[in-house]
Write a protein that holds these residues in place. Structure first.
Motif, short mmCIF file in Angstrom:
data_model
loop_
_atom_site.label_atom_id
_atom_site.label_comp_id
_atom_site.label_asym_id
_atom_site.label_seq_id
_atom_site.Cartn_x
_atom_site.Cartn_y
_atom_site.Cartn_z
N ALA A 268 0.25 1.04 -9.50
CA ALA A 268 0.11 -0.34 -9.96
C ALA A 268 -1.15 -0.40 -10.81
CB ALA A 268 0.01 -1.31 -8.79
N VAL B 34 -1.82 -6.88 -4.97
CA VAL B 34 -1.72 -5.62 -4.23
C VAL B 34 -1.99 -5.97 -2.77
CG1 VAL B 34 -2.59 -3.27 -3.94
CG2 VAL B 34 -2.48 -4.30 -6.23
N HIS C 211 -4.08 1.68 -9.13
CA HIS C 211 -3.83 1.97 -7.73
C HIS C 211 -2.70 2.98 -7.66
CE1 HIS C 211 -6.02 -1.84 -6.68
NE2 HIS C 211 -5.56 -2.15 -7.88
N ARG D 3 0.81 -1.22 0.00
CA ARG D 3 0.00 0.00 0.00
C ARG D 3 0.84 1.28 0.00
NH1 ARG D 3 -4.96 -1.64 -1.72
NH2 ARG D 3 -5.52 -3.58 -0.68
#
Length: 202
Positions: A191, A175, A198, A138
């Motif tokens: 990503a 992810v 993302h 993240r």
């Protein structure tokens, strides 16, 4: 061996096993979806003045998200696509993608562009760099295969001062909350997975 290094090895092993279990039709379908999502990136809509947009990409192998549809789609709209050529020391040279018919088999199951080599420094010409990977967390920390080729690419880009957008191509379940970090690891800006884009702040 550090704890982080051992954690990476275990995570890589697990992710590669999951990928190997994917049927070929699933890989192809997800690759087609990924190609659509990548073309939605704002970074691919803004070509530099007086020059074509340059994207450094790669030819997928094994269970990686299929990139051939994406490479052809980028080339069809005038993007200059650079593809890697693996050197004996695991560094990457680059050559221009001229179509799937101009890809030649190489070691380790790789396919590489048959055209003139541009030198490893050519990646610094890229406006966007599409990276392979196994996972991203993240915070944008990317987990690669462990060969070090793209660590060199990212370090070279950093030294060049080039502000290329770094984008890793993955499946949705890659992810993750956390990827083990070592000192040489660098973060990506985004990503792209079959379900969307993302973004990471760092």
């Amino acid at each position: 061996m550090s704890v982080e290094h051992e954690e990476k090895r275990r995570l890589r092993r697990h992710l590669l096993e999951v990928r190997r279990a994917l049927p070929a039709d699933v890989v192809a379908a997800r690759g087609a979806a990924l190609a659509t999502r990548v073309r939605e990136l704002d970074e691919l809509r803004a070509a530099p003045a007086g020059a074509p947009l340059t994207v450094a990409a790669y030819v997928s192998i094994g269970g990686e998200p299929d990139t051939l549809a994406l490479l052809d789609a980028l080339r069809a709209v005038g993007v200059r696509v650079l593809l890697p050529v693996l050197l004996p020391d695991n560094d990457l040279d680059w050559a221009v993608y001229e179509g799937a018919e101009h890809l030649a088999p190489a070691g380790w199951g790789l396919r590489e562009p048959a055209g003139p080599r541009l030198t490893p420094q050519a990646v610094a010409e890229a406006d966007v760099v599409l990276l392979p990977g196994l996972a991203v967390d993240r915070t944008g920390l990317r987990l690669g295969r462990g060969g070090g080729s793209y660590d060199r690419v990212l370090a070279r880009l950093e030294r060049s001062g080039r502000r290329a957008s770094l984008v890793v191509l993955l499946y949705d379940d890659e992810v993750v909350e956390r990827v083990p970090a070592e000192r040489h690891d660098r973060r990506v800006h985004a990503a792209v997975t079959p379900s969307g884009v993302h973004r990471f702040r760092h």
